[in-house]
Design an enzyme around this catalytic site. Structure first.
Site, PDB file in Angstrom:
ATOM      1  N   GLY A  83      47.805  43.812  55.940  1.00 45.10           N
ATOM      2  CA  GLY A  83      47.152  44.361  54.749  1.00 45.10           C
ATOM      3  C   GLY A  83      46.297  45.574  55.078  1.00 45.10           C
ATOM      4  CB  THR A 205      41.455  41.587  58.316  1.00 44.42           C
ATOM      5  OG1 THR A 205      41.599  40.934  57.055  1.00 44.42           O
ATOM      6  CG2 THR A 205      40.477  40.780  59.152  1.00 44.42           C
ATOM      7  CG  ASP A 207      41.017  38.622  54.542  1.00 47.06           C
ATOM      8  OD1 ASP A 207      40.954  39.478  53.645  1.00 47.06           O
ATOM      9  OD2 ASP A 207      41.995  37.881  54.708  1.00 47.06           O
ATOM     10  CE1 TYR A 245      34.165  38.130  25.703  1.00 41.20           C
ATOM     11  CE2 TYR A 245      33.127  40.152  26.478  1.00 41.20           C
ATOM     12  CZ  TYR A 245      33.944  39.484  25.575  1.00 41.20           C
ATOM     13  OH  TYR A 245      34.540  40.180  24.561  1.00 41.20           O
ATOM     14  N   GLY A 253      40.475  37.757  50.019  1.00 40.78           N
ATOM     15  CA  GLY A 253      39.991  37.136  51.264  1.00 40.78           C
ATOM     16  C   GLY A 253      40.819  35.893  51.466  1.00 40.78           C
TER      17      GLY A 253
END
Ligand code: FBP
Length: 548
Positions: A83, A205, A207, A245, A253
């Protein structure tokens, strides 16, 4: 390619880097042995050899050190794997500048479309003009990326062939935990076939789960979390304006909840779910739904029928009832690619408990669990709409409580997913400089003859990159065995949110207050005007409680 004025301005910035990566510095290598797990050793016999692989640190030593300039040019290939993460182009520019500093006739090649380009020999030579277009830019579009894994004997053989044909001294794999594991297997293969091509990894990454005592953070996390935090902040302010809302925001992740937790602390959203906590406390979908609904009910009692909730995309795999279901589906599919009706196939083979859960889930969500795994065997959590699942479960629970007279508020949910938009943003000042230093480190390690290493930079809390410590960590040191596609495989151990760590403790300290009393903040966009000013993420520096 056309560029905006801002892009042009940004392309001109030259990152600052540690003194040890300055080509004129005399350097020495400090070595330390950090060991390798017994079960990992047989996989990397030639890399480990008799003496093992030490951690190596580049240190400036004006008296006995040597400069990295060489009499002969060097040739390096690089690949972007997996990614996208902001800063990848700067790893390449760091590599490029360092190989040219080592010898002006050195060459850098980029394998195209990820690891596939290595085993098919698809590459470009990177030259000045091409490189300059991508300096300090987001994205992986320079040489593109891909999720292929170098796996079959032919793929290993062809990778060796093309790297040898190109007479590479080294290959740099810019990737996450899986890609770096793959890089190390390639390093061992090249070494055992007496290739001169060394293989070095770079920690990428968004993540944030590629982190350990050697690698302080993976690049891209800082830019992605700052991008998402800006968007969450905008939603918070919009919501404060209408108070209408409940926003359920799923954040990218894959496994760990670092992104969601970092964004929560940056924005003080009303609620965040932490996958690792759910797993540790064995909390079921029902229990977690009840906790969210408890917050909604309490907020209603305070006259608030609005809020912003953050949901990590990886959470789905942490629910105790989901893990066995997902893992049985993984085992059932294994290497099979020819199942005609996957839904019917799994329903026929699942255990009774797993089948009951599969049938209980809304059909769209259950079907999303069946989507193809990526080449590393991972469930594609980016395609599972967990935010919708949580909305549906909360709605049902609220209706039940309403029927019992325990709740009489309004629940207007909105779902969002923040993922891809954070992966290619223009890199933050931190990622811009960090990635450039990683690139220079990787080229230095190859030139020094190291293979099977990850190029790292440490001491990142210091906001001056000149003071960072450049080093190489043996990839086998970071590995353990894990079950993938029904088989035990070596993998770099993922870093997940530590429940005794400072980030989680901060969350615990504030979560009750933040869930009820609108303590939210809007951090605004990433600040890029002064590239030399670095603001490292909480994941690196730990939150400052005084400031929260
Ligand atoms: P990497 O592990 O390769 O860095 O990719 C991470 C990630 O961005 C995850 O956060 C996300 O779940 C996944 O990629 C999405 O993958 P894809 O781009 O294939 O949809």
């Amino acid at each position: 390619r056309p560029f905006s004025d801002f892009q042009k301005h940004r392309q001109e910035f030259t990152p600052v880097y540690p003194d040890s990566l300055d080509i004129n510095s005399k350097i020495n290598i400090r070595k330390e042995d950090f060991g390798v797990k017994e079960e990992i050793k047989p996989l990397f016999k030639t890399l480990l050899g008799e003496t093992g692989m030490p951690y190596v640190e580049l240190q400036v030593d004006d008296s006995s050190g040597k400069i990295l300039k060489t009499a002969e040019p060097i040739r390096i290939g690089c690949v972007l794997s997996g990614g996208q993460a902001p800063g990848g182009h700067n790893v390449i520019s760091g590599l490029y500048d360092m190989v040219k500093d080592i010898h002006p006739d050195s060459k850098l090649f980029g394998f195209l479309k990820g690891p596939h380009g290595i085993f098919t020999g698809n590459f470009v030579e990177i030259e000045d003009d091409f490189m300059n277009e991508y300096r300090n830019m987001g994205g992986f579009d320079m040489i593109r990326s891909g999720r292929d894994k170098i796996e079959s004997p032919e793929q290993f053989e062809n990778s060796l062939k093309y790297c040898n044909d190109l007479e590479l001294n080294g290959l740099v794999v810019i990737g996450g935990d899986d890609s770096n594991t793959n890089a190390c297997l390639l390093a061992e293969y090249f070494n055992s076939h007496e290739s001169k091509c060394k293989v070095v990894g770079a920690p990428k990454t968004i993540d944030g789960d590629l982190k350990n005592e050697y690698c302080e953070v993976s690049f891209g996390f800082d830019t992605a979390t700052k991008t998402y935090s800006e968007q969450i902040g905008n939603i918070i302010v919009d919501n404060r304006s209408t108070k209408k809302y409940y926003h359920f925001i799923r954040l990218m992740g894959r496994s760990a909840s670092h992104i969601a937790l970092e964004c929560y602390l940056q924005t003080r959203a009303d609620l965040v779910l932490i996958g690792e906590e759910i797993f540790e406390k064995n909390r079921t979908l029902k229990e977690v739904t009840n906790e969210i609904v408890d917050v909604i009910v309490k907020r209603n009692e305070l006259g608030k029928n609005y809020g912003v909730f953050l949901i990590p995309e990886g959470i789905i795999e942490f629910f105790p009832e989901m893990k066995p279901l997902i893992s049985q589906i993984n085992d059932l599919f294994g290497e099979k690619t020819d199942i005609e009706d996957p839904r019917a196939y799994v329903l026929e083979h699942l255990t009774a408990d797993n089948k009951a859960l599969f049938e209980f889930l809304p059909k769209e969500i259950a079907d999303q669990l069946l989507l193809d795994r990526d080449p590393h065997g991972n469930v594609q959590v980016a395609k599972i709409e967990t935010e919708i699942l949580m909305i549906l479960l909360c709605q049902k629970e609220l209706e039940e409580r309403e029927a019992k007279g325990e709740y009489s508020g309004k629940f207007h949910p909105q779902s969002h997913y923040f993922g891809y938009e954070g992966r290619c943003a223009i890199p933050s000042n931190f990622d811009t400089q960090y990635c450039y230093a990683i690139g220079r480190t990787a080229a230095s390690l190859i030139s020094l003859g190291y293979s099977g290493y990850m190029a790292i930079n440490k001491n990142l809390q210091d906001s001056n990159p000149k003071n960072w410590i450049s080093a190489g960590c043996p990839l086998p040191t970071m590995m353990g065995m894990e079950r993938r596609k029904g088989k035990d495989k070596p993998v770099i151990t993922k870093y997940i949110v530590e429940l005794d760590g400072p980030m989680y403790k901060t969350y615990l300290q504030f979560k009750d207050r933040w869930s009820l009393y609108d303590c939210n903040v809007s951090p605004g966009p990433i600040q890029l005007h002064d590239p030399s000013s670095i603001d490292v993420p909480f994941l690196v520096r730990s939150p400052d409680l005084e400031l929260l």
